[in-house]
Write a protein that holds these residues in place. Structure first.
Motif, PDB file in Angstrom:
ATOM      1  N   SER A 185     -44.190  -9.679  45.248  1.00  0.00           N
ATOM      2  CA  SER A 185     -45.596  -9.704  45.693  1.00  0.00           C
ATOM      3  C   SER A 185     -45.904  -8.516  46.585  1.00  0.00           C
ATOM      4  O   SER A 185     -46.986  -7.920  46.491  1.00  0.00           O
ATOM      5  CB  SER A 185     -45.897 -11.002  46.454  1.00  0.00           C
ATOM      6  OG  SER A 185     -45.786 -12.105  45.592  1.00  0.00           O
ATOM      7  N   ASP A 189     -49.714 -11.718  39.660  1.00  0.00           N
ATOM      8  CA  ASP A 189     -48.612 -12.189  40.510  1.00  0.00           C
ATOM      9  C   ASP A 189     -48.272 -13.636  40.155  1.00  0.00           C
ATOM     10  O   ASP A 189     -48.981 -14.554  40.555  1.00  0.00           O
ATOM     11  CB  ASP A 189     -48.988 -12.057  41.981  1.00  0.00           C
ATOM     12  CG  ASP A 189     -47.764 -12.197  42.882  1.00  0.00           C
ATOM     13  OD1 ASP A 189     -46.692 -12.581  42.373  1.00  0.00           O
ATOM     14  OD2 ASP A 189     -47.892 -11.926  44.095  1.00  0.00           O
ATOM     15  N   GLU A 190     -47.220 -13.801  39.378  1.00  0.00           N
ATOM     16  CA  GLU A 190     -46.785 -15.113  38.881  1.00  0.00           C
ATOM     17  C   GLU A 190     -47.947 -15.906  38.270  1.00  0.00           C
ATOM     18  O   GLU A 190     -48.232 -17.036  38.670  1.00  0.00           O
ATOM     19  CB  GLU A 190     -46.103 -15.896  39.996  1.00  0.00           C
ATOM     20  CG  GLU A 190     -44.885 -15.140  40.520  1.00  0.00           C
ATOM     21  CD  GLU A 190     -43.907 -16.016  41.285  1.00  0.00           C
ATOM     22  OE1 GLU A 190     -43.818 -17.208  40.982  1.00  0.00           O
ATOM     23  OE2 GLU A 190     -43.240 -15.477  42.173  1.00  0.00           O
TER      24      GLU A 190
END
Ligand SMILES: Nc1ncnc2c1ncn2[C@@H]1O[C@H](COP(=O)(O)OP(=O)(O)O)[C@@H](O)[C@H]1O
Ligand SMILES: [Mg+2]
Length: 226
Positions: free
Chosen positions: A51, A170-171
């Motif tokens: 991140s 992000d994920e």
């Protein structure tokens, strides 16, 4: 080999966070070049720096040291005021928890970036994005009336409606079951192949990462490529 014409060129990028007396080295002198059209998976345990890296690249956070060339321009020390424009021009963002506005419909959520960018509500563009993302039949629904997969597809539509060259995710499938996760990745592949959007995606899922054109592994703020 370093290519100064890379879309993104990071050289010895470090990011430190301070927690009380402790310094966390979230990124440790990482080097990375990203070319137009890349679809990169960033993999690594929780806390490895995925991140932080995506936030530095996307201008949501600033590195502590190092050089960051975006389309050949040094942006590592650009002040926040200018980053507002760089973010709009270059990036779309998708997060694990969707971040939709609950009181706005699917269509209104997607229109939002165009309003912020001072662009007209391009009805054709919004409609085409909805169709492409497979949500035209849901456009007047509120987020609470959608499944997780539909919420994330709405968030992706919102992230790309202003035609950014780079999508940061992000994920994005972290809150989804495998069927919906597969659908999200299929959508990414379409965006990547049909619209040549460069995609940078943190994921824990090796099966999804295999579908990307590059896999970057991260550990303790360092990285290497498979
Ligand atoms: N705002 C912050 N303040 C202090 N430490 C942070 C902050 N954000 C991240 N970290 C630390 O930086 C390291 C990398 O975190 P992160 O980039 O979130 O990893 P990942 O996304 O791979 O889980 C971790 O040790 C994390 O605790
Ligand atoms: Mg993370």
């Amino acid at each position: 080999m370093k290519n100064p014409n890379s879309l993104i060129l990071l050289t010895k990028i470090s990011k430190n966070y301070h927690r009380g007396n402790e310094t966390v080295h979230a990124l440790q002198e990482v080097d990375l070049s990203i070319e137009r059209g890349d679809f990169i998976a960033f993999m690594g345990a929780s806390g490895s720096g995925k991140s932080t890296l995506l936030n530095v690249i996307g201008g949501l956070d600033q590195c502590s040291s190092g050089s960051y060339l975006l389309n050949g321009v040094e942006v590592s020390k650009v002040p926040e005021k200018k980053w507002i424009y760089l973010r709009r021009q270059w990036f779309g963002y998708v997060f694990q928890s969707f971040h939709l506005i609950p009181t706005l419909t699917v269509k209104e959520n997607i229109e939002l970036p165009l309003l912020f960018a001072g662009k007209q509500k391009l009805q054709d563009k919004i409609h085409n994005t909805l169709v492409e993302i497979g949500l035209d039949h849901r456009m007047n629904h509120l987020p609470s009336q959608l499944s997780g997969g539909e919420m994330q597809r709405t968030a992706i539509a919102r992230a790309v409606v202003h035609n950014p060259p780079i999508l940061i995710a992000d994920e994005p499938t972290g809150n989804l079951d495998s069927e919906n996760a597969t659908m999200i990745f299929r959508l990414f592949q379409t965006l990547n192949q049909k619209h040549n959007i460069t995609i940078l995606c943190a994921t824990h899922d090796p099966a999804l990462a295999k579908q990307c054109s590059r896999i970057v592994l991260m550990k303790d703020g360092t990285m290497w490529e498979e």
